[in-house]
Design a protein around this motif. Structure first.
Motif, PDB file in Angstrom:
ATOM      1  N   TYR A   1       8.375 -21.872  15.313  1.00 22.27           N
ATOM      2  CA  TYR A   1       7.087 -21.423  15.124  1.00 22.27           C
ATOM      3  C   TYR A   1       6.648 -20.615  16.074  1.00 22.27           C
ATOM      4  CZ  TYR A   1       6.549 -25.380  11.493  1.00 22.27           C
ATOM      5  OH  TYR A   1       6.647 -25.908  10.429  1.00 22.27           O
ATOM      6  N   ARG A   2       6.868 -20.948  17.380  1.00 29.10           N
ATOM      7  CA  ARG A   2       6.497 -19.966  18.480  1.00 29.10           C
ATOM      8  C   ARG A   2       7.200 -18.788  18.301  1.00 29.10           C
ATOM      9  NH1 ARG A   2       6.740 -25.237  21.636  1.00 29.10           N
ATOM     10  NH2 ARG A   2       8.693 -24.877  21.929  1.00 29.10           N
ATOM     11  N   ALA A   3       8.385 -18.643  18.012  1.00 27.65           N
ATOM     12  CA  ALA A   3       9.273 -17.257  17.999  1.00 27.65           C
ATOM     13  C   ALA A   3       8.460 -16.530  16.877  1.00 27.65           C
ATOM     14  CB  ALA A   3      10.566 -17.709  17.578  1.00 27.65           C
ATOM     15  N   ALA A   4       7.981 -17.199  15.749  1.00 28.00           N
ATOM     16  CA  ALA A   4       7.359 -16.523  14.684  1.00 28.00           C
ATOM     17  C   ALA A   4       6.255 -15.805  15.178  1.00 28.00           C
ATOM     18  CB  ALA A   4       6.982 -17.391  13.617  1.00 28.00           C
ATOM     19  N   THR A   5       5.368 -16.280  16.222  1.00 28.30           N
ATOM     20  CA  THR A   5       4.255 -15.529  16.626  1.00 28.30           C
ATOM     21  C   THR A   5       4.515 -14.404  17.580  1.00 28.30           C
ATOM     22  OG1 THR A   5       3.921 -17.302  18.596  1.00 28.30           O
ATOM     23  CG2 THR A   5       3.179 -17.715  16.539  1.00 28.30           C
ATOM     24  N   MET A   6       5.362 -14.522  18.170  1.00 28.33           N
ATOM     25  CA  MET A   6       6.044 -13.577  19.341  1.00 28.33           C
ATOM     26  C   MET A   6       5.799 -12.146  18.994  1.00 28.33           C
ATOM     27  SD  MET A   6       9.392 -13.165  21.798  1.00 28.33           S
ATOM     28  CE  MET A   6       8.754 -14.442  23.000  1.00 28.33           C
ATOM     29  N   HIS A   7       6.415 -11.906  17.604  1.00 30.96           N
ATOM     30  CA  HIS A   7       6.412 -10.318  17.261  1.00 30.96           C
ATOM     31  C   HIS A   7       5.427 -10.118  15.879  1.00 30.96           C
ATOM     32  CE1 HIS A   7       8.629  -6.590  18.023  1.00 30.96           C
ATOM     33  NE2 HIS A   7       8.331  -6.143  16.789  1.00 30.96           N
ATOM     34  N   TYR A   8       4.456 -10.470  16.175  1.00 28.86           N
ATOM     35  CA  TYR A   8       3.493 -10.336  15.076  1.00 28.86           C
ATOM     36  C   TYR A   8       2.051 -10.271  15.276  1.00 28.86           C
ATOM     37  CZ  TYR A   8       2.252 -11.238   9.920  1.00 28.86           C
ATOM     38  OH  TYR A   8       1.883 -11.129   8.654  1.00 28.86           O
TER      39      TYR A   8
ATOM     40  N   SER B   1       8.600  -8.993   8.432  1.00 28.36           N
ATOM     41  CA  SER B   1      10.006  -9.574   8.473  1.00 28.36           C
ATOM     42  C   SER B   1      10.473 -10.669   9.392  1.00 28.36           C
ATOM     43  CB  SER B   1      11.197  -8.483   8.340  1.00 28.36           C
ATOM     44  OG  SER B   1      12.214  -8.852   8.314  1.00 28.36           O
ATOM     45  N   TRP B   2      10.176 -10.236  10.855  1.00 22.39           N
ATOM     46  CA  TRP B   2      10.391 -10.982  11.910  1.00 22.39           C
ATOM     47  C   TRP B   2       9.590 -12.335  11.679  1.00 22.39           C
ATOM     48  CZ3 TRP B   2      12.609 -11.107  16.699  1.00 22.39           C
ATOM     49  CH2 TRP B   2      12.324 -12.134  17.605  1.00 22.39           C
ATOM     50  N   PHE B   3       8.370 -12.222  11.320  1.00 21.37           N
ATOM     51  CA  PHE B   3       7.436 -13.586  11.110  1.00 21.37           C
ATOM     52  C   PHE B   3       8.084 -14.552  10.086  1.00 21.37           C
ATOM     53  CE2 PHE B   3       3.801 -15.876   9.430  1.00 21.37           C
ATOM     54  CZ  PHE B   3       3.188 -16.467  10.507  1.00 21.37           C
ATOM     55  N   ASP B   4       8.223 -13.770   8.892  1.00 24.65           N
ATOM     56  CA  ASP B   4       8.674 -14.492   7.698  1.00 24.65           C
ATOM     57  C   ASP B   4       9.917 -15.413   7.944  1.00 24.65           C
ATOM     58  OD1 ASP B   4       6.388 -13.672   6.455  1.00 24.65           O
ATOM     59  OD2 ASP B   4       7.470 -12.118   5.139  1.00 24.65           O
ATOM     60  N   ALA B   5      10.952 -14.524   8.680  1.00 27.26           N
ATOM     61  CA  ALA B   5      12.181 -15.148   8.855  1.00 27.26           C
ATOM     62  C   ALA B   5      12.058 -16.459   9.874  1.00 27.26           C
ATOM     63  CB  ALA B   5      13.114 -13.988   9.600  1.00 27.26           C
ATOM     64  N   TRP B   6      11.330 -16.194  10.794  1.00 28.91           N
ATOM     65  CA  TRP B   6      11.178 -17.291  11.723  1.00 28.91           C
ATOM     66  C   TRP B   6      10.342 -18.655  11.079  1.00 28.91           C
ATOM     67  CZ3 TRP B   6      14.272 -18.364  15.539  1.00 28.91           C
ATOM     68  CH2 TRP B   6      14.892 -17.100  16.309  1.00 28.91           C
ATOM     69  N   LEU B   7       9.697 -18.113  10.551  1.00 23.34           N
ATOM     70  CA  LEU B   7       8.656 -19.094   9.757  1.00 23.34           C
ATOM     71  C   LEU B   7       9.358 -19.934   8.766  1.00 23.34           C
ATOM     72  CD1 LEU B   7       5.869 -20.615   9.497  1.00 23.34           C
ATOM     73  CD2 LEU B   7       5.299 -18.724   7.778  1.00 23.34           C
ATOM     74  N   GLU B   8      10.205 -19.159   8.189  1.00 24.90           N
ATOM     75  CA  GLU B   8      11.199 -20.138   7.093  1.00 24.90           C
ATOM     76  C   GLU B   8      12.092 -20.778   8.122  1.00 24.90           C
ATOM     77  OE1 GLU B   8      14.908 -18.762   4.196  1.00 24.90           O
ATOM     78  OE2 GLU B   8      13.232 -17.453   4.312  1.00 24.90           O
ATOM     79  N   THR B   9      12.742 -20.471   8.923  1.00 28.65           N
ATOM     80  CA  THR B   9      13.627 -21.436   9.893  1.00 28.65           C
ATOM     81  C   THR B   9      12.746 -22.447  10.345  1.00 28.65           C
ATOM     82  OG1 THR B   9      15.101 -19.570  10.286  1.00 28.65           O
ATOM     83  CG2 THR B   9      15.000 -21.385  11.780  1.00 28.65           C
TER      84      THR B   9
END
Length: 458
Positions: free
Chosen positions: A146-153, A107-115
């Motif tokens: 994009y970097r944020a998406a990778t942080m918690h995945y 969910s973390w990854f999907d949300a940040w990737l979408e943004t």
């Protein structure tokens, strides 16, 4: 509440959503912070007062509940702070948080990737219409998301993880080109491969100027630490930011794991810096943030070309900091580590069973340290201890510490006391509105105080 999504319905008050007993004040952006957040989830207490929409548990301004997961909230605060340097926008961050389900990595990854993708499309449109500045600024935010998406995945089987890693880099570079920001990509030779980095040449530098080498810790990327390299750029210092083994692109693109002899990662970067025209080889500064506050002093102990070391926060023994957390959660479990490693593994897995933050922590640190079991990761962590080598550090050391430090509490003072050479402990307090790990949420103040000190001492 919408039970299918875990979110508050738009037509209902948000107080319940923000008051889940799962958060922690502070911004522990590596495994110490994860452990602290884990502890808070188990031991949280009711809020002392209610504020419509938000319920702080401790009364501290930074103890806000956005996603319902303590560690995720800490990491969100890190990105909220980037608004100061134009690398995030508050509304974009909070809207993203609204879509995250607590404890769910995907969910973390999907949300940040979408943004990231949405903001990237806005930048594409601006660029197509000839608005170079607007596009450049918007690409800068997209790259950070994009970097944020990778942080918690940690799902390495998901091809989108590597794609997001690469898009973070290319989008960052596109932004720099459009804005005329002089960040030159580097591939720094390292043991048969290379470490990704950027050299940022300051137009305000003298013919021979200092260079600030910058690396992050376990989760963050150096590119998102703009308050440091842009602060150097504006003050006439060159900057060289890089991904060391176990970090960012070096981990995800090259499969490199953390190593305790961090000087073997830093010395090739010093070599590269010395070859760059305009760099004063006698004024090479090294800064490590988060877990990097343990790594950078280790490098300074062995590479005498480092003229100044900055540790934010300072860490004498990373091993001690980590074990102190686990002794709180499972007293006596560490006695099993060497005598009965299989029993140790079972105890740690029991701790993590049904506890998403703990499960995430195990997957994350095992991946980044190249371990297969809990026992292996703890055996590796035992090597991250500067106590035997701290006496070798001869360069001045600046230690930056917040009074609400939760990842390695007390370690800055221990490092300061153990250092024999020139040293300075820079403390950030609640009154400064900057008490958190790496001054999350107060990066403008952190830059001002740090660079004022550097200007006066370099």
């Amino acid at each position: 509440m919408d039970s299918s999504s875990g979110k508050t319905s738009p037509d209902r008050p948000a107080a319940g959503r923000f008051s889940r007993r799962l958060a922690l004040g502070g911004a522990g952006l590596f495994f110490g912070g994860a452990l602290a957040a884990m502890g808070a989830q188990r031991a949280a207490r009711p809020a002392s007062k209610d504020i419509p929409g938000i319920k702080p548990s401790s009364g501290a301004w930074h103890d806000l509940r956005f996603t319902g997961d303590g560690l995720m909230d800490n990491q969100l605060l890190w990105y909220l702070g980037h608004a100061t340097s134009g690398m995030s926008d508050v509304g974009e961050c909070l809207e993203t948080a609204w879509r995250i389900r607590p404890g769910e990595e995907k969910s973390w990854f999907d949300a940040w990737l979408e943004t990231a993708e949405r903001v990237h499309r806005i930048a594409d449109t601006a660029q197509a219409r000839g608005h170079a500045v607007s596009a450049g600024e918007t690409y800068a935010r997209a790259a950070n998301y994009y970097r944020a998406a990778t942080m918690h995945y940690t799902d390495r089987s998901d091809p989108r993880l590597l794609e997001a890693t690469r898009r973070a880099a290319t989008t960052f570079e596109t932004s720099n080109t459009l804005l005329g920001y002089p960040a030159q990509p580097l591939d720094i030779p390292y043991e048969g491969t290379s470490l990704p980095g950027y050299f940022i040449r300051s137009p305000y530098a003298k013919a021979s100027a200092p260079v600030l080498l910058l690396h992050q810790g376990l989760h963050a990327w150096p590119e998102e630490t703009r308050w440091v390299y842009d602060g150097a750029y504006k003050r006439g210092y060159h900057a060289l930011i890089f991904h060391g083994p176990g970090q960012g692109r070096a981990l995800r693109e090259k499969g490199l794991s953390f190593r305790p002899d961090w000087e073997r990662a830093v010395s090739p970067v010093v070599d590269a810096a010395e070859r760059i025209a305009g760099v004063d080889p006698k004024r090479i500064l090294l800064m490590g943030l988060s877990f990097g506050g343990a790594l950078a002093p280790r490098a300074a102990a062995f590479d005498r070309r480092i003229a100044l070391c900055i540790a934010n926060p300072g860490v004498l023994s990373w091993w001690e900091a980590m074990t102190s957390h686990f002794e709180r959660f499972v007293p006596g479990v560490l006695s099993l580590l060497r005598s009965q490693p299989e029993m140790f593994d079972k105890a740690i897995h029991r701790l993590a069973d049904g506890w998403p933050t703990a499960q995430y922590w195990l997957r994350d640190v095992q991946w980044k340290h190249g371990a297969q079991t809990p026992a292996q990761i703890f055996q590796k962590l035992s090597e991250f201890d500067n106590t035997p080598v701290v006496s070798r550090i001869s360069c001045p050391v600046l230690i930056m510490e917040g009074t609400a430090e939760d990842a390695s509490p007390g370690q800055s003072q221990k490092l300061y006391d153990a250092l024999k050479g020139p040293k300075h402990l820079m403390v950030f307090t609640e009154q400064d509105a900057a008490p958190l790990h790496c001054q999350a949420g107060a990066l403008a103040l952190a830059a001002q105080r740090m660079f004022d000190w550097i200007d006066e001492n370099v």
